[in-house]
Design a protein around this motif. Structure first.
Motif, PDB file in Angstrom:
ATOM      1  N   UNK A 196       0.820  -1.205   0.000  1.00 41.73           N
ATOM      2  CA  UNK A 196       0.000   0.000   0.000  1.00 41.73           C
ATOM      3  C   UNK A 196       0.853   1.253   0.000  1.00 41.73           C
ATOM      4  N   UNK A 197       2.026   1.173   0.606  1.00 45.06           N
ATOM      5  CA  UNK A 197       2.928   2.322   0.646  1.00 45.06           C
ATOM      6  C   UNK A 197       3.411   2.677  -0.760  1.00 45.06           C
ATOM      7  N   UNK A 198       3.785   1.677  -1.544  1.00 45.15           N
ATOM      8  CA  UNK A 198       4.364   1.920  -2.864  1.00 45.15           C
ATOM      9  C   UNK A 198       3.308   2.054  -3.963  1.00 45.15           C
ATOM     10  N   UNK A 199       2.084   1.653  -3.689  1.00 45.88           N
ATOM     11  CA  UNK A 199       1.048   1.544  -4.719  1.00 45.88           C
ATOM     12  C   UNK A 199       0.884   2.845  -5.509  1.00 45.88           C
ATOM     13  N   UNK A 200       0.745   3.984  -4.823  1.00 47.06           N
ATOM     14  CA  UNK A 200       0.486   5.235  -5.534  1.00 47.06           C
ATOM     15  C   UNK A 200       1.691   5.676  -6.352  1.00 47.06           C
ATOM     16  N   UNK A 201       2.892   5.336  -5.917  1.00 43.40           N
ATOM     17  CA  UNK A 201       4.080   5.650  -6.716  1.00 43.40           C
ATOM     18  C   UNK A 201       4.085   4.817  -7.997  1.00 43.40           C
ATOM     19  N   UNK A 202       3.616   3.588  -7.894  1.00 41.48           N
ATOM     20  CA  UNK A 202       3.506   2.737  -9.077  1.00 41.48           C
ATOM     21  C   UNK A 202       2.517   3.333 -10.070  1.00 41.48           C
ATOM     22  N   UNK A 203       1.387   3.824  -9.576  1.00 37.46           N
ATOM     23  CA  UNK A 203       0.409   4.464 -10.448  1.00 37.46           C
ATOM     24  C   UNK A 203       0.993   5.722 -11.089  1.00 37.46           C
ATOM     25  N   UNK A 204       1.773   6.481 -10.323  1.00 41.00           N
ATOM     26  CA  UNK A 204       2.404   7.679 -10.881  1.00 41.00           C
ATOM     27  C   UNK A 204       3.234   7.341 -12.111  1.00 41.00           C
ATOM     28  N   UNK A 205       3.943   6.224 -12.067  1.00 40.90           N
ATOM     29  CA  UNK A 205       4.758   5.827 -13.217  1.00 40.90           C
ATOM     30  C   UNK A 205       3.874   5.465 -14.411  1.00 40.90           C
ATOM     31  N   UNK A 206       2.753   4.817 -14.131  1.00 41.43           N
ATOM     32  CA  UNK A 206       1.824   4.481 -15.221  1.00 41.43           C
ATOM     33  C   UNK A 206       1.218   5.740 -15.832  1.00 41.43           C
ATOM     34  N   UNK A 207       1.027   6.764 -15.030  1.00 42.42           N
ATOM     35  CA  UNK A 207       0.435   8.004 -15.522  1.00 42.42           C
ATOM     36  C   UNK A 207       1.341   8.746 -16.495  1.00 42.42           C
ATOM     37  N   UNK A 208       2.593   8.336 -16.588  1.00 39.67           N
ATOM     38  CA  UNK A 208       3.498   8.936 -17.576  1.00 39.67           C
ATOM     39  C   UNK A 208       3.153   8.479 -18.997  1.00 39.67           C
ATOM     40  N   UNK A 209       2.361   7.406 -19.125  1.00 45.26           N
ATOM     41  CA  UNK A 209       1.930   6.942 -20.444  1.00 45.26           C
ATOM     42  C   UNK A 209       0.906   7.917 -21.030  1.00 45.26           C
ATOM     43  N   UNK A 210       0.825   7.959 -22.338  1.00 38.82           N
ATOM     44  CA  UNK A 210      -0.089   8.859 -23.040  1.00 38.82           C
ATOM     45  C   UNK A 210      -1.402   8.126 -23.316  1.00 38.82           C
ATOM     46  N   UNK A 211      -2.376   8.306 -22.443  1.00 40.19           N
ATOM     47  CA  UNK A 211      -3.651   7.592 -22.574  1.00 40.19           C
ATOM     48  C   UNK A 211      -4.797   8.463 -22.102  1.00 40.19           C
ATOM     49  N   UNK A 212      -5.997   8.112 -22.564  1.00 45.03           N
ATOM     50  CA  UNK A 212      -7.229   8.783 -22.157  1.00 45.03           C
ATOM     51  C   UNK A 212      -8.174   7.841 -21.422  1.00 45.03           C
ATOM     52  N   UNK A 213      -8.125   6.552 -21.802  1.00 45.87           N
ATOM     53  CA  UNK A 213      -9.107   5.571 -21.335  1.00 45.87           C
ATOM     54  C   UNK A 213      -8.434   4.512 -20.491  1.00 45.87           C
ATOM     55  N   UNK A 214      -9.153   4.028 -19.463  1.00 51.16           N
ATOM     56  CA  UNK A 214      -8.611   3.029 -18.550  1.00 51.16           C
ATOM     57  C   UNK A 214      -9.574   1.849 -18.446  1.00 51.16           C
TER      58      UNK A 214
END
Length: 286
Positions: A196-214
């Motif tokens: 749970x501690x690292x989870x949001x940092x992992x999402x931050x890295x995914x947010x570097x991708x160029x996307x609109x839909x999840x």
């Protein structure tokens, strides 16, 4: 057909997940239910129902699936894919090891389909003696190219488990997160290396991708803004718990005091109950 390896609206989330302590329960699969298909783009669909969401990416040379639900869902998945395209299924990419996302692996392998997952998933599935262990794995990133299209499998770190992969469809500006993002509160599978501690940092890295839909692991297809809101809820939760720790609250006291009004779309449930003690202890140590 080329494989390129590189090293380097919200509903409660209540799907059964396979982990060390949950695998026996996972084999007791829920009753069969009718699967449905949601269109994301002309060449990208989602098969919904039963286990986790299945991404269906169609190309002129065949189909790339992301996840394959439970073993019992194999016939319906094949049927639904045939309703979309006459092309054969060539690859299954697992977002993580849990059996509601990888339960169909053995059937697809037997049918000659290649199954791919992160190397941590491959190792843990072997250790847990789970069926359908992928023959191919990757470390940081793998591109699967088929029919002139690409799906990028990316491991950004720990979260739901230590096996999580985010699948990116650049042509559709879409990602499939697996259970790194779900409709509802998160389940942190500490027995499979989750954090749970690292989870949001992992999402931050995914947010570097160029996307609109999840495409989330469970729940309806969503937009980038909804993933950002979900991540913010997680950050808010961790701030609440850190404050409670400074106040000297026990884990039980903190759990009872969580303000879900500040966490849109989240609610307490069985999987939340399983996650909370490990999360509170992890935050205390760090």
């Amino acid at each position: 057909m080329v494989l390129m390896h590189k090293s380097t609206a919200i509903r409660t989330f209540g799907a059964a997940l396979a982990s060390a302590g949950l695998w026996l329960a996972m084999t007791q699969q829920p009753p069969a239910q009718e699967l449905t298909v949601t269109k994301v783009a002309d060449d990208l669909h989602v098969i919904v129902g039963s286990g986790g969401n299945v991404g269906v990416y169609t190309t002129d040379e065949g189909v790339i699936l992301v996840d394959d639900k439970f073993e019992k869902d194999y016939p319906q998945i094949v049927e639904k894919v045939k309703s979309i395209t006459a092309k054969p299924i060539r690859y299954v990419l697992n977002t993580h090891l849990h059996g509601d996302h990888s339960g169909g692996n053995a059937k697809f392998l037997a049918a000659g389909v290649e199954v791919i997952a992160h190397e941590n998933a491959q190792v843990l599935m072997e250790e847990k003696k789970m069926p359908g262990v992928p023959r191919l794995s990757f470390h940081d990133r793998m591109n699967v190219k088929l029919g002139g299209k690409t799906v990028s499998a990316n491991h950004y770190g720990r979260g739901h488990t230590k096996t999580d992969a985010v699948m990116y469809f650049p042509g559709a500006r879409t990602i499939h997160t697996g259970d790194l993002f779900v409709a509802g509160a998160p389940f942190i599978d500490y027995s499979s290396g989750g954090s749970g501690l690292e989870w949001t940092r992992t999402i931050d890295r995914a947010l570097a991708l160029d996307f609109d839909t999840v495409i989330p692991g469970h729940g309806p297809v969503m937009k980038r803004a909804e993933l950002l809101q979900w991540k913010q809820s997680f950050e808010t939760l961790k701030m609440q718990l850190s404050q409670m720790q400074r106040e000297g609250k026990t884990a039980d006291e903190a759990k009872a005091a969580v303000n879900f009004d500040k966490l849109p779309g989240w609610a307490a449930g069985r999987l939340w109950d399983r996650s909370f003690p490990g999360l509170y202890e992890e935050l205390k140590k760090n």
